[in-house]
Design an enzyme around this catalytic site. Structure first.
Site, short mmCIF file in Angstrom:
data_model
loop_
_atom_site.label_atom_id
_atom_site.label_comp_id
_atom_site.label_asym_id
_atom_site.label_seq_id
_atom_site.Cartn_x
_atom_site.Cartn_y
_atom_site.Cartn_z
N GLU A 1 -15.10 3.66 10.13
CA GLU A 1 -16.05 4.30 10.96
C GLU A 1 -15.65 5.98 10.53
O GLU A 1 -14.63 6.47 10.11
CB GLU A 1 -15.57 4.40 12.36
CG GLU A 1 -14.00 4.18 12.90
CD GLU A 1 -13.95 3.86 14.07
OE1 GLU A 1 -13.20 4.56 14.81
OE2 GLU A 1 -14.52 3.01 14.72
N HIS B 1 -1.08 0.03 5.69
CA HIS B 1 -1.32 1.21 6.65
C HIS B 1 -0.52 2.32 6.82
O HIS B 1 0.10 2.53 7.84
CB HIS B 1 -1.93 0.47 7.85
CG HIS B 1 -2.92 -0.52 7.96
ND1 HIS B 1 -3.58 -0.86 8.85
CD2 HIS B 1 -3.43 -1.14 6.76
CE1 HIS B 1 -4.63 -1.61 8.58
NE2 HIS B 1 -4.42 -1.82 7.31
N GLN C 1 0.88 -1.18 0.05
CA GLN C 1 -0.01 -0.07 0.03
C GLN C 1 0.82 1.15 -0.11
O GLN C 1 0.02 2.44 -0.05
CB GLN C 1 -0.91 0.14 1.23
CG GLN C 1 -1.95 -1.18 1.36
CD GLN C 1 -2.61 -1.34 2.50
OE1 GLN C 1 -2.43 -0.71 3.57
NE2 GLN C 1 -3.53 -2.40 2.67
N TYR D 1 -10.14 -10.29 10.35
CA TYR D 1 -10.18 -10.51 8.76
C TYR D 1 -10.38 -12.33 9.00
O TYR D 1 -11.30 -12.60 8.15
CB TYR D 1 -8.88 -10.25 7.99
CG TYR D 1 -8.95 -9.00 7.87
CD1 TYR D 1 -9.87 -8.32 6.73
CD2 TYR D 1 -8.04 -8.09 8.26
CE1 TYR D 1 -9.78 -6.88 6.65
CE2 TYR D 1 -7.91 -6.86 7.97
CZ TYR D 1 -8.95 -6.19 6.84
OH TYR D 1 -8.83 -4.89 6.87
N TYR E 1 -9.29 7.45 20.07
CA TYR E 1 -10.52 6.89 19.29
C TYR E 1 -10.48 5.34 19.38
O TYR E 1 -11.14 4.58 18.70
CB TYR E 1 -10.37 7.45 17.70
CG TYR E 1 -10.61 8.91 17.68
CD1 TYR E 1 -11.97 9.25 17.59
CD2 TYR E 1 -9.79 10.00 18.10
CE1 TYR E 1 -12.41 10.58 17.80
CE2 TYR E 1 -10.21 11.03 18.13
CZ TYR E 1 -11.58 11.43 18.09
OH TYR E 1 -11.89 12.90 18.26
CA LIG Z 1 -12.53 3.88 16.87
#
Ligand SMILES: [Ca+2]
Length: 410
Positions: A275, A179, A113, A296, A285
């Site tokens: 989200e 990521h 990525q 997964y 968070y």
């Molecule tokens: Ca969260």
């Protein structure tokens, strides 16, 4: 209805309990969630009602032939800057002509990525010509990290960036090709938010809650890379002073709210946990301590809990997921019915997600471009009020959604 009847027929043949098979889940996506026993923290936190606005538009191909385009920024002269993940930045003219790669962009780690990611202009670009980009920065031993550089943009037959400075490095580096985040969003005060990821591997994931590193965090810096004095952890021993918020998984969608000026972001969950959050100063968070969805491979994430004191609840979550990348609040006049809507690229769901927001409550959802089946990587509002999209892949495109009948090039 056809689908429900088909399911009912299947289950009758298989002799299964009909009730479980024909339960139609509310919202735009009627498929069953990955985590059907999880309860939202408040009404409307997931599966908002479908809201079809039936806005008519043309899908115009502005330019094509890009290798994994990732980010787009609009130059004041009508051209665009488009990143290609393997490491090329290109100037694209309004008629779709692509420049040679902009010279002077440092090497990137384009595995997985990684690569050249977002791009943005300095708020004072007209005066200083500064361009900023995020990328996966190669390190020794196969390690890498998200980084941000800036340079003075010089257009022409062979465009280039001069005086390149790397103004931000995510630390620590890790050996992972996953990521990296990373969107770049300017605050109204001229500070720069950098959204990042947890690098996916367990070692990185577990650092999202640690205060001594920038994995799974959002950073906030000044335009020259220095630290804003009002960052939440300035002066706290052992905490990187660039840290703005923590407990994030991987953020490839972020935008400033047009009314409040706060940073909104959409982050990737695993199976069932994408989200929307408002990323506020110093807040946690929750990842990976609390999360919606499942791993997964199946099974609960960490302790399988979705709420904990001191950790923020998302405004909204998706289960099943959309795989979000790119995001824009629509504020222009070209599509009056879309004013105030939040558009999110469905990279995983291969559609364009439109969300109706009332304050911080999601009140409706619509899926657009479903038949196009493109993995959307970025979403921006253009200076002409059209909505611009990047589609991912080896033959990626810049698309424009224009009011029906207003554009000749299709
Ligand atoms: Ca969260």
């Amino acid at each position: 209805m056809t689908r429900l009847l088909a399911l009912a027929a299947c289950s009758a043949v298989a002799g299964l309990t009909l009730y479980a098979q024909v339960t139609s889940w509310p919202g735009v996506d009627s498929r069953a969630p990955n985590a059907p026993t999880q309860k939202p923290a408040f009404a409307g936190q997931t599966r908002a009602p479908e809201q079809k606005l039936n806005v008519q538009f043309d899908v115009v191909t502005v330019a094509d032939g890009f290798q994994n385009p990732w980010g787009v920024a609009f130059l004041p002269d009508g051209k665009m800057l488009v990143t290609e993940r393997p490491g090329r930045l290109r100037v694209v003219s309004a008629n779709g002509a692509k420049s040679e790669p902009v010279a002077g962009v440092p090497a990137v780690d384009a595995r997985g990525q990684g690569g050249l990611l977002d791009v943005t202009l300095d708020p004072k670009f007209a005066a200083n010509k500064l361009v900023y980009w995020s990328y996966a920065e190669p390190r020794e031993g196969g390690a890498n990290n998200t980084a941000v550089a800036r340079g003075t943009f010089v257009d022409g037959a062979t465009p280039r960036v001069d005086n390149v400075q790397v103004i931000f490095h995510q630390a620590p580096s890790l050996v992972s090709t996953y990521h990296f985040g990373s969107r770049l969003v300017w605050g109204r005060d001229g500070t720069l938010f950098i959204t990042m990821g947890d690098r996916s591997i367990t070692e990185g994931r577990m650092q999202s809650q640690r205060m001594d590193g920038l994995l799974g965090k959002i950073a906030r810096i000044n335009a020259d890379g220095s630290i804003p004095k009002d960052n939440p952890f300035v002066g706290k021993a052992g905490v990187p002073e660039a840290m703005w918020s923590l407990g994030h998984r991987n953020i490839q969608s972020a935008a400033l709210h047009p009314t409040t000026g706060e940073l909104w972001e959409v982050e990737h969950g695993t199976r069932g946990g994408d989200e929307i959050n408002v990323a506020r100063k110093g807040k946690d968070y929750g990842w990976p301590t609390i999360a919606y969805g499942i791993e997964y491979r199946g099974g609960p994430i960490t302790g399988g809990i979705t709420a904990q004191a001191g950790m923020e609840q998302p405004l909204y979550y998706w289960d099943p997921i959309i795989g979000p990348s790119g995001m824009a609040f629509y504020t222009a006049n070209a599509f009056p019915a879309w004013k105030g809507s939040l558009f999110i690229g469905g990279h995983g769901s291969r559609d364009l997600v439109r969300v109706t927001v009332d304050g911080e409550k999601v009140t409706g959802e619509e899926r657009l471009l479903v038949d196009l089946k493109e993995a959307i990587r970025d979403v921006r509002q253009g200076p002409d009020g059209a909505l611009y999209l990047l589609t991912d892949g080896s033959a990626g495109k810049v698309l424009k959604l224009a009011p029906k009948g207003t554009s000749t090039r299709q």
